[in-house]
Design an enzyme around this catalytic site. Structure first.
Site, PDB file in Angstrom:
ATOM      1  CB  CYS A  69      75.240  -2.826  43.230  1.00  0.00           C
ATOM      2  SG  CYS A  69      75.979  -4.181  42.270  1.00  0.00           S
ATOM      3  CG  ASP A  85     108.028 -14.895  51.551  1.00  0.00           C
ATOM      4  OD1 ASP A  85     107.608 -13.808  51.097  1.00  0.00           O
ATOM      5  OD2 ASP A  85     108.579 -15.002  52.663  1.00  0.00           O
ATOM      6  CD  GLU A  86     103.984 -11.348  52.690  1.00  0.00           C
ATOM      7  OE1 GLU A  86     102.823 -10.871  52.701  1.00  0.00           O
ATOM      8  OE2 GLU A  86     104.975 -10.742  53.096  1.00  0.00           O
ATOM      9  CB  CYS A  94      80.413  -5.462  40.595  1.00  0.00           C
ATOM     10  SG  CYS A  94      78.648  -5.679  40.301  1.00  0.00           S
ATOM     11  CB  CYS A  97      77.901  -1.224  40.223  1.00  0.00           C
ATOM     12  SG  CYS A  97      78.915  -2.061  41.471  1.00  0.00           S
TER      13      CYS A  97
END
Length: 105
Positions: A69, A85-86, A94, A97
């Protein structure tokens, strides 16, 4: 707080007396010394009931443009979806919306 004159440990109230947990020193609790105050009356707190949980704002907000939107305020949160490890995945929702999207680092 009261402290033991022998070992400097903290005195705790036990059966109307003050007792040291470390060395066992016992002292009579007198009116001029501040000890725990016992009350029988409990003060009741006011309970607030929220009818619509969706209306309650609990997430932090950030200025970011919604791809649906175009509104420029969204709630955000982080989740660890992949291995430790990531990096975490950042989610946005929003406030206008309610469209939800994610952002990877």
């Amino acid at each position: 707080m009261m402290f033991c004159p022998e070992c400097k440990g903290m005195l705790v109230p036990v059966g109307g007396k003050l007792k040291c947990r470390k060395c066992g020193y016992i002292e009579e609790a007198t009116a001029d010394k501040s000890v725990l105050k016992r009350t029988e009356k409990r003060d009741e707190k006011e309970i607030v009931i929220i009818e619509d949980a969706e209306q309650m704002a609990t997430l932090p907000t950030i200025a970011v443009r919604c791809p649906e939107c175009g509104h420029d305020i969204a709630e955000w949160w982080l989740r660890q979806l992949r291995s430790a490890d990531e990096s975490e995945v950042r989610f946005f929702r929003c406030v206008k919306c309610r469209h939800t999207w994610r952002e990877y680092d």
